[in-house]
Design a protein around this motif. Structure first.
Motif, PDB file in Angstrom:
ATOM      1  N   ASP A  79      -4.316   6.169  -4.582  1.00  0.00           N
ATOM      2  CA  ASP A  79      -5.196   5.036  -3.829  1.00  0.00           C
ATOM      3  C   ASP A  79      -6.646   4.718  -4.240  1.00  0.00           C
ATOM      4  OD1 ASP A  79      -5.847   2.434  -2.424  1.00  0.00           O
ATOM      5  OD2 ASP A  79      -5.010   3.460  -1.069  1.00  0.00           O
ATOM      6  N   VAL A  80      -6.969   3.656  -4.233  1.00  0.00           N
ATOM      7  CA  VAL A  80      -8.593   4.218  -4.386  1.00  0.00           C
ATOM      8  C   VAL A  80      -9.423   2.806  -3.482  1.00  0.00           C
ATOM      9  CG1 VAL A  80     -10.481   2.903  -5.967  1.00  0.00           C
ATOM     10  CG2 VAL A  80      -8.030   3.235  -7.427  1.00  0.00           C
ATOM     11  N   LEU A  81     -10.096   3.469  -2.777  1.00  0.00           N
ATOM     12  CA  LEU A  81     -10.683   2.759  -0.977  1.00  0.00           C
ATOM     13  C   LEU A  81     -11.872   3.235  -0.976  1.00  0.00           C
ATOM     14  CD1 LEU A  81      -7.839   4.823   0.942  1.00  0.00           C
ATOM     15  CD2 LEU A  81      -8.312   2.546   0.985  1.00  0.00           C
ATOM     16  N   TRP A 162     -16.304   2.928  -4.067  1.00  0.00           N
ATOM     17  CA  TRP A 162     -14.983   2.965  -4.040  1.00  0.00           C
ATOM     18  C   TRP A 162     -14.329   4.497  -4.401  1.00  0.00           C
ATOM     19  CZ3 TRP A 162     -11.410  -0.744  -2.961  1.00  0.00           C
ATOM     20  CH2 TRP A 162     -11.434  -1.886  -2.261  1.00  0.00           C
ATOM     21  N   GLN A 212      -7.378  -1.416  -6.937  1.00  0.00           N
ATOM     22  CA  GLN A 212      -6.733  -0.546  -5.922  1.00  0.00           C
ATOM     23  C   GLN A 212      -5.108  -1.410  -5.617  1.00  0.00           C
ATOM     24  OE1 GLN A 212      -7.446  -2.616  -1.999  1.00  0.00           O
ATOM     25  NE2 GLN A 212      -7.805  -0.747  -1.921  1.00  0.00           N
ATOM     26  N   ARG A 216      -2.216   0.716  -6.407  1.00  0.00           N
ATOM     27  CA  ARG A 216      -0.887   0.365  -5.167  1.00  0.00           C
ATOM     28  C   ARG A 216       0.064   0.290  -5.657  1.00  0.00           C
ATOM     29  NH1 ARG A 216      -4.280  -1.124   0.071  1.00  0.00           N
ATOM     30  NH2 ARG A 216      -5.385   0.750   0.530  1.00  0.00           N
TER      31      ARG A 216
END
Length: 473
Positions: A79-81, A162, A212, A216
């Motif tokens: 993921d990228v958050l 991020w 992101q 995903r």
């Protein structure tokens, strides 16, 4: 026999002995004259501590357990958050590289990165206001390593940035790193100009959300980051200061998913151009991959393996598998290498960054033999690169078969720094690194080679020996 060596065997032998006395004593019992030289191999730390660890019955099994965990660990991109979602950071907290520090002990580039982060977050309107806020203690600082995170150079992470989110499918660990800004005047090098802050806002507004959605969309087939790192070593990268092949492979793997993201074509084009023009893009994926592996070996009583090498620009700190999250520190050294433009040694700040996690894992400076071209960036020669890797085998516990070095017959990279081996030999780990300017706001001034201060290892040796003595009671 004639010539300058003609009389070599004409007289009785003259024996000179160095080291332990048993050899000299054996010769003397046979009537041989021996001249003793008072010399011992260079060692670090207290000899009694070294003896205790050498005889610790737990050490062999503990180190084998730690090494097996490191070698088995995997790494996939999940993921990228934003940092505030994945790290649960309070609003006025900044993470940083290396061991703990304060505003008073922070170096120029670290202060510059703190200032830039305050401007980026909107906590201050200008650099002067940010500096007053930081000096007044209105912002908390905490090491990245305390949050399963690693950051290159200053390594500053603020709540809105991020983060790459990686997982170890073998042990279940998670690790994080911010997105790489590129080279030159960037926050991680201590720069905080409008250009730097604007880039960070674009990364938050565009780069992070696009990545992101792309990541995903690959949930059923996540990027195998460890696999990319292994391929890099066979394509001329060493995984720390040279990431060209790794960045291009990452672009190849992610670009089909990126172009399918439902976003303006201009944003997609900007993201692809940014990744394609950033040779260090992969570094911030390689670092958490190494972090996952080394975290898998945490808290193994009796193990003398190093799990963290990290620097904050003022101090260098290490951690070991046998002592958990305890830091052992010493003064950070200034790298020796090549400089950009008119910069020189007086412009460089002492060593800084969590990126030495790569050397902890056995790549970077430990795998210089895989990337002889790196010497054009950090200094030295190709024979130096080969000799460095050969020497690192002498202070490590294993060879990593997944990280094969072609020029050495695909021998596995030297992995798992052993505090005992470092103490016995006096040889310190070799690290490839960038150099940030000493003055806040300067940015990158060069790249070079550096080693930890010996105090880190003497402190770890003493603590490990104390634990061994306690376990024997």
């Amino acid at each position: 026999m004639t010539g300058p060596l003609g009389g070599l065997l004409a007289a009785p032998p003259q024996v000179v002995a160095a080291g332990v006395g048993v050899f000299s004593d054996a010769l003397r019992t046979q009537g041989v004259s021996v001249t003793d030289v008072e010399w011992r191999p260079p060692t670090l730390g207290d000899a009694d501590d070294l003896t205790v660890l050498a005889l610790d019955p737990r050490r062999a099994t503990a180190n084998r357990t730690a090494v097996e965990r490191v070698l088995a660990a995997g790494s996939v991109l999940t993921d990228v958050l934003p940092a505030r979602e994945v790290l649960d950071l309070p609003e006025r907290t900044l993470l940083h590289s290396g061991p703990p520090l304060s505003w008073e002990t922070a170096s120029g580039p670290m202060r510059g990165a703190f200032i830039g982060a305050c401007l980026f977050e909107g906590w201050a309107d200008d650099a002067a206001a940010a500096e007053r806020m930081l000096a007044a203690g209105e912002v908390a600082f905490d090491p990245c390593h305390h949050h399963r995170t690693v950051g290159p150079m200053a390594g500053v992470v603020s709540p809105s940035m991020w983060m790459w989110c990686l997982e170890d499918p073998v042990h279940g660990g998670r690790a994080f790193s911010s997105l790489n800004e590129g080279l030159g005047k960037v926050l991680r090098m201590g720069a905080y100009s409008a250009e730097v802050v604007d880039r960070l806002h674009w990364m938050t507004r565009t780069l992070g959300p696009v990545l992101q959605r792309a990541v995903r969309s690959r949930a059923e087939d996540p990027l195998d980051v460890k696999g990319v790192l292994a391929q890099m070593l066979q394509m001329g990268d060493e995984g720390h200061n040279r990431n060209r092949a790794g960045s291009l492979m990452t672009l190849r793997e992610l670009s089909p998913a990126i172009v399918e993201v439902d976003a303006p074509a201009s944003d997609i084009g900007a993201v692809l151009r940014f990744i394609g023009g950033n040779e260090h893009f992969f570094l911030n994926l390689g670092m958490p991959t190494a972090k996952l592996a080394m975290d898998a070996a945490r808290d193994v009583p009796g193990s003398t393996m190093v799990t963290v090498l990290a620097r904050n620009g003022t101090e260098f700190g290490i951690q070991t598998a046998g002592t958990g999250g305890r830091w052992f520190t010493g003064p950070a050294q200034t790298p020796v290498g090549l400089f950009l433009g008119d910069y020189g040694p007086d412009d460089a700040n002492p060593d800084i960054g969590d990126s030495a996690i790569m050397e902890t894992y056995g790549v970077g400076g430990f795998s210089m033999a895989a990337a002889p071209a790196i010497v054009r960036f950090v200094g030295g020669t190709v024979p130096d690169a080969l000799a460095t890797t050969e020497r690192m085998y002498q202070i490590t516990l294993a060879e990593n078969p997944a990280m094969a070095i072609p020029v050495l017959g695909f021998r596995g990279a030297p992995t798992g720094i052993d505090v005992v081996a470092v103490a016995r030999t006096g040889w310190l780990p070799q690290i490839n690194t960038g150099m940030a300017g000493r003055v806040a706001g300067t940015g990158q001034v060069g790249a070079g080679l550096v080693q930890p201060p010996p105090e880190c290892f003497t402190g770890a040796l003493a603590a490990l020996a104390a634990a061994a003595r306690a376990a024997a009671v």
